[in-house]
Design a protein around this motif. Sequence first.
Motif, PDB file in Angstrom:
ATOM      1  N   LEU A  43     -29.699 -20.270 -44.166  1.00 40.34           N
ATOM      2  CA  LEU A  43     -29.303 -19.959 -42.794  1.00 40.34           C
ATOM      3  C   LEU A  43     -30.497 -19.617 -41.914  1.00 40.34           C
ATOM      4  CD1 LEU A  43     -26.014 -17.857 -43.054  1.00 40.34           C
ATOM      5  CD2 LEU A  43     -26.282 -20.216 -42.298  1.00 40.34           C
ATOM      6  N   GLY A  44     -31.538 -19.055 -42.493  1.00 44.04           N
ATOM      7  CA  GLY A  44     -32.692 -18.650 -41.695  1.00 44.04           C
ATOM      8  C   GLY A  44     -33.876 -19.567 -41.803  1.00 44.04           C
ATOM      9  N   LYS A  45     -33.707 -20.722 -42.457  1.00 50.66           N
ATOM     10  CA  LYS A  45     -34.861 -21.602 -42.685  1.00 50.66           C
ATOM     11  C   LYS A  45     -35.361 -22.233 -41.392  1.00 50.66           C
ATOM     12  CE  LYS A  45     -36.405 -25.634 -45.307  1.00 50.66           C
ATOM     13  NZ  LYS A  45     -36.033 -26.691 -46.292  1.00 50.66           N
ATOM     14  N   ASP A  46     -34.459 -22.782 -40.605  1.00 44.68           N
ATOM     15  CA  ASP A  46     -34.854 -23.484 -39.383  1.00 44.68           C
ATOM     16  C   ASP A  46     -34.832 -22.532 -38.189  1.00 44.68           C
ATOM     17  OD1 ASP A  46     -35.052 -25.806 -40.850  1.00 44.68           O
ATOM     18  OD2 ASP A  46     -33.020 -26.481 -40.340  1.00 44.68           O
ATOM     19  N   ALA A  47     -35.720 -22.796 -37.246  1.00 45.09           N
ATOM     20  CA  ALA A  47     -35.734 -21.999 -36.013  1.00 45.09           C
ATOM     21  C   ALA A  47     -34.448 -22.235 -35.223  1.00 45.09           C
ATOM     22  CB  ALA A  47     -36.948 -22.373 -35.166  1.00 45.09           C
ATOM     23  N   LEU A  48     -34.100 -21.262 -34.405  1.00 43.29           N
ATOM     24  CA  LEU A  48     -32.933 -21.414 -33.539  1.00 43.29           C
ATOM     25  C   LEU A  48     -33.134 -22.569 -32.571  1.00 43.29           C
ATOM     26  CD1 LEU A  48     -32.150 -17.730 -32.483  1.00 43.29           C
ATOM     27  CD2 LEU A  48     -31.122 -19.018 -34.355  1.00 43.29           C
ATOM     28  N   GLY A  49     -32.034 -23.230 -32.214  1.00 41.22           N
ATOM     29  CA  GLY A  49     -32.069 -24.186 -31.122  1.00 41.22           C
ATOM     30  C   GLY A  49     -31.907 -23.451 -29.799  1.00 41.22           C
ATOM     31  N   ALA A  50     -32.074 -24.169 -28.705  1.00 41.86           N
ATOM     32  CA  ALA A  50     -32.005 -23.533 -27.389  1.00 41.86           C
ATOM     33  C   ALA A  50     -30.643 -22.894 -27.140  1.00 41.86           C
ATOM     34  CB  ALA A  50     -32.315 -24.560 -26.306  1.00 41.86           C
ATOM     35  N   SER A  51     -29.554 -23.591 -27.489  1.00 38.59           N
ATOM     36  CA  SER A  51     -28.219 -23.033 -27.260  1.00 38.59           C
ATOM     37  C   SER A  51     -27.985 -21.802 -28.127  1.00 38.59           C
ATOM     38  CB  SER A  51     -27.157 -24.089 -27.544  1.00 38.59           C
ATOM     39  OG  SER A  51     -27.264 -25.173 -26.646  1.00 38.59           O
ATOM     40  N   GLU A  52     -28.476 -21.819 -29.361  1.00 39.30           N
ATOM     41  CA  GLU A  52     -28.348 -20.648 -30.230  1.00 39.30           C
ATOM     42  C   GLU A  52     -29.105 -19.458 -29.643  1.00 39.30           C
ATOM     43  OE1 GLU A  52     -28.143 -21.655 -34.762  1.00 39.30           O
ATOM     44  OE2 GLU A  52     -29.703 -22.890 -33.863  1.00 39.30           O
ATOM     45  N   ALA A  53     -30.245 -19.728 -29.031  1.00 42.53           N
ATOM     46  CA  ALA A  53     -31.026 -18.639 -28.442  1.00 42.53           C
ATOM     47  C   ALA A  53     -30.261 -17.977 -27.305  1.00 42.53           C
ATOM     48  CB  ALA A  53     -32.367 -19.171 -27.934  1.00 42.53           C
ATOM     49  N   TYR A  54     -29.447 -18.759 -26.566  1.00 43.96           N
ATOM     50  CA  TYR A  54     -28.619 -18.147 -25.528  1.00 43.96           C
ATOM     51  C   TYR A  54     -27.571 -17.227 -26.145  1.00 43.96           C
ATOM     52  CZ  TYR A  54     -30.607 -20.530 -21.541  1.00 43.96           C
ATOM     53  OH  TYR A  54     -31.474 -20.932 -20.545  1.00 43.96           O
ATOM     54  N   SER A  55     -27.085 -17.561 -27.344  1.00 41.83           N
ATOM     55  CA  SER A  55     -26.171 -16.651 -28.040  1.00 41.83           C
ATOM     56  C   SER A  55     -26.877 -15.344 -28.363  1.00 41.83           C
ATOM     57  CB  SER A  55     -25.657 -17.299 -29.332  1.00 41.83           C
ATOM     58  OG  SER A  55     -24.909 -18.467 -29.058  1.00 41.83           O
ATOM     59  N   ALA A  56     -28.109 -15.432 -28.872  1.00 43.21           N
ATOM     60  CA  ALA A  56     -28.879 -14.224 -29.184  1.00 43.21           C
ATOM     61  C   ALA A  56     -29.173 -13.431 -27.919  1.00 43.21           C
ATOM     62  CB  ALA A  56     -30.177 -14.611 -29.895  1.00 43.21           C
ATOM     63  N   TRP A  57     -29.512 -14.139 -26.851  1.00 43.23           N
ATOM     64  CA  TRP A  57     -29.824 -13.503 -25.567  1.00 43.23           C
ATOM     65  C   TRP A  57     -28.618 -12.729 -25.040  1.00 43.23           C
ATOM     66  CZ3 TRP A  57     -28.234 -15.590 -20.532  1.00 43.23           C
ATOM     67  CH2 TRP A  57     -28.863 -14.969 -19.442  1.00 43.23           C
ATOM     68  N   ALA A  58     -27.435 -13.341 -25.097  1.00 39.45           N
ATOM     69  CA  ALA A  58     -26.225 -12.674 -24.628  1.00 39.45           C
ATOM     70  C   ALA A  58     -25.869 -11.499 -25.536  1.00 39.45           C
ATOM     71  CB  ALA A  58     -25.065 -13.664 -24.576  1.00 39.45           C
ATOM     72  N   GLY A 408     -35.847 -21.213 -16.308  1.00 40.87           N
ATOM     73  CA  GLY A 408     -36.183 -22.343 -17.173  1.00 40.87           C
ATOM     74  C   GLY A 408     -35.317 -22.347 -18.414  1.00 40.87           C
ATOM     75  N   TYR A 409     -34.710 -23.470 -18.701  1.00 38.06           N
ATOM     76  CA  TYR A 409     -33.745 -23.559 -19.803  1.00 38.06           C
ATOM     77  C   TYR A 409     -34.362 -23.166 -21.140  1.00 38.06           C
ATOM     78  CZ  TYR A 409     -30.431 -25.645 -23.090  1.00 38.06           C
ATOM     79  OH  TYR A 409     -29.556 -25.853 -24.119  1.00 38.06           O
ATOM     80  N   TYR A 410     -35.564 -23.637 -21.439  1.00 40.99           N
ATOM     81  CA  TYR A 410     -36.150 -23.393 -22.750  1.00 40.99           C
ATOM     82  C   TYR A 410     -36.885 -22.057 -22.852  1.00 40.99           C
ATOM     83  CZ  TYR A 410     -35.054 -28.118 -24.313  1.00 40.99           C
ATOM     84  OH  TYR A 410     -34.396 -29.263 -24.682  1.00 40.99           O
ATOM     85  N   SER A 411     -36.955 -21.300 -21.781  1.00 40.75           N
ATOM     86  CA  SER A 411     -37.685 -20.036 -21.850  1.00 40.75           C
ATOM     87  C   SER A 411     -36.996 -19.030 -22.762  1.00 40.75           C
ATOM     88  CB  SER A 411     -37.848 -19.444 -20.450  1.00 40.75           C
ATOM     89  OG  SER A 411     -36.596 -19.055 -19.920  1.00 40.75           O
ATOM     90  N   VAL A 412     -35.672 -19.085 -22.856  1.00 38.43           N
ATOM     91  CA  VAL A 412     -34.942 -18.110 -23.674  1.00 38.43           C
ATOM     92  C   VAL A 412     -35.286 -18.278 -25.147  1.00 38.43           C
ATOM     93  CG1 VAL A 412     -32.638 -17.403 -24.436  1.00 38.43           C
ATOM     94  CG2 VAL A 412     -33.083 -17.809 -22.020  1.00 38.43           C
ATOM     95  N   VAL A 413     -35.278 -19.497 -25.646  1.00 31.76           N
ATOM     96  CA  VAL A 413     -35.599 -19.698 -27.063  1.00 31.76           C
ATOM     97  C   VAL A 413     -37.081 -19.442 -27.330  1.00 31.76           C
ATOM     98  CG1 VAL A 413     -35.976 -22.202 -26.813  1.00 31.76           C
ATOM     99  CG2 VAL A 413     -35.311 -21.243 -29.026  1.00 31.76           C
ATOM    100  N   PHE A 414     -37.948 -19.758 -26.368  1.00 29.33           N
ATOM    101  CA  PHE A 414     -39.371 -19.460 -26.549  1.00 29.33           C
ATOM    102  C   PHE A 414     -39.594 -17.948 -26.636  1.00 29.33           C
ATOM    103  CE2 PHE A 414     -43.527 -18.433 -24.669  1.00 29.33           C
ATOM    104  CZ  PHE A 414     -44.356 -19.062 -25.581  1.00 29.33           C
ATOM    105  N   ASN A 415     -38.934 -17.198 -25.762  1.00 32.58           N
ATOM    106  CA  ASN A 415     -39.097 -15.747 -25.767  1.00 32.58           C
ATOM    107  C   ASN A 415     -38.528 -15.097 -27.024  1.00 32.58           C
ATOM    108  OD1 ASN A 415     -40.400 -15.675 -23.294  1.00 32.58           O
ATOM    109  ND2 ASN A 415     -38.505 -15.460 -22.138  1.00 32.58           N
ATOM    110  N   TYR A 416     -37.597 -15.752 -27.681  1.00 31.10           N
ATOM    111  CA  TYR A 416     -37.067 -15.228 -28.939  1.00 31.10           C
ATOM    112  C   TYR A 416     -38.165 -15.196 -30.007  1.00 31.10           C
ATOM    113  CZ  TYR A 416     -34.121 -14.773 -33.116  1.00 31.10           C
ATOM    114  OH  TYR A 416     -33.560 -14.343 -34.311  1.00 31.10           O
ATOM    115  N   TYR A 417     -39.049 -16.204 -29.968  1.00 34.02           N
ATOM    116  CA  TYR A 417     -40.088 -16.309 -30.995  1.00 34.02           C
ATOM    117  C   TYR A 417     -41.458 -15.806 -30.543  1.00 34.02           C
ATOM    118  CZ  TYR A 417     -36.834 -18.863 -33.877  1.00 34.02           C
ATOM    119  OH  TYR A 417     -35.740 -19.185 -34.650  1.00 34.02           O
TER     120      TYR A 417
END
Length: 491
Positions: A43-58, A408-417
């Motif tokens: 479950l933790g092998k691959d990095a989150l996708g952009a949509s998943e990062a919005y779930s984490a952000w929310a 920016g759409y991809y900023s959320v997933v970038f900021n996660y990492y």
Amino acid sequence: MDSANAAASAGITAPSRAGSSRRAMQIFAAILIVAAALYSFHLGKDALGASEAYSAWAASKPGVAAIVRTPVMDDPGKQVFYYAVLHYYTRIFGLSEVALRSMSATLAVVSLLLIFALGRQMFDAETGVAAAAIWAFNPLAIVFAQTARMYPMFIAISLAHLLTLIRVRSRPSTARAIGCGVLGAAMPYTHMAGLLIVGAEAAMLLRDFTRGRRDPMVWLAMAIALGLFLPYVPVAARQSHDLMYGHSLDYLGPAYNYSLTDKVAALAIAAGFGLWLIFGRAVEKDRDEPLRWLVTWAAIPTLAFVIGSIVLHPMFNPRYLSPGIAATSILVAGGIGAWSIKWRNLLAAGFALLCLILSPFARAKPQPWRELARQVAAGGPAEPVFFESGFVSNGRTANEPSAGFPFGYYSVVFNYYFRGPNPRVAVPGYDPQSARATIESRVSAAGGGWLASWKDGDSVRSELPDAKNFKIVETHREPDLGIYRITPAPR
């Protein structure tokens, strides 16, 4: 002579119904264990996708009120109930990739339990086992189970609602009707396509009414579902307006240019099929018509999206139909079982085995965000990272002003990492000249920078700096994502 008498005359003990049900439960338990292990694998092998990062952000917001108040332009497809549950879930288990995705894996297992329960309720235990086998190892089920998005919850709630509605229909009670209504409201709070499922159920209840089956408890359940959703209607209306008009630049694309004749024909075909489902002659011996119920439950939302795409605007995506796709496993198992139990069991086992064999090849391509974070950190803290604002357009040039995703759409997933001090700069994806000017200015001052773009290679060229003065290297390319390293050219 029936099968039991035939077996007795041959000196063979026929399997009892209790024994058959026990064997079905044992097989289902094995399916459940294997599926749970598969859903939980890496479950933790691959990095989150952009949509998943919005779930984490929310989920990381301070509370449910903050989630509800999230501007539509920041997250136009937000689904409040999923984010709220994930918020409290991650307060216990954290915001790691494993924690975020484990809720989806758990809900995927719950969905299997519900598919089995529905198959047993509508047909028998053996049909429930066959349906579970068909869905458990389906590549779509595995992807949903390992992705931190609302779809496993949407599937689980929708199946639970259908199960309770079937039970209210067969054994009416006020308590069951209230529970059914609460689950019915939870569907559109999780995903707006839930309203179409409620519509499909209402259509079949209308069929019951016209055929003399007029229990008020099922209508009480529908009324409770709609009543509980009413407070959210203003928010849903704003989202729908934004999704239909602002998201005209989204991955679903601009409107199709169908002729008026084509649109009228499509509407006529859909209306004819819908009327047959509601008022057509019964073709099943079972008075409850389980096959017709399942066909209607899956087909009406599908028709609505297809016809809406033809008449209004592209809106069809298989993910939106995920509950119906999961329920189709029951339809297939029940339909084939009515013809041949032997073939139903063989086909269910064969399909499950084929899916298991192909499952290693069904994994999505890993996302590059961990590697990008490492590279940005190595480049120094002054180098900016650019993200395009506006609604994403699946590689097409977006040339209309858009207030969507202002950071920016991809900023959320970038900021996660990445938690470093590097400036995050939003450039207008709909204005390539302005974006280019900003990128050239900031990169020249910092000595380097990065661009994460949702445009394809041709569309992004108009906003990339002049190649005579800047060195541009595409470090990553996949559909909907290109990453570029930009540095001033040596003089």
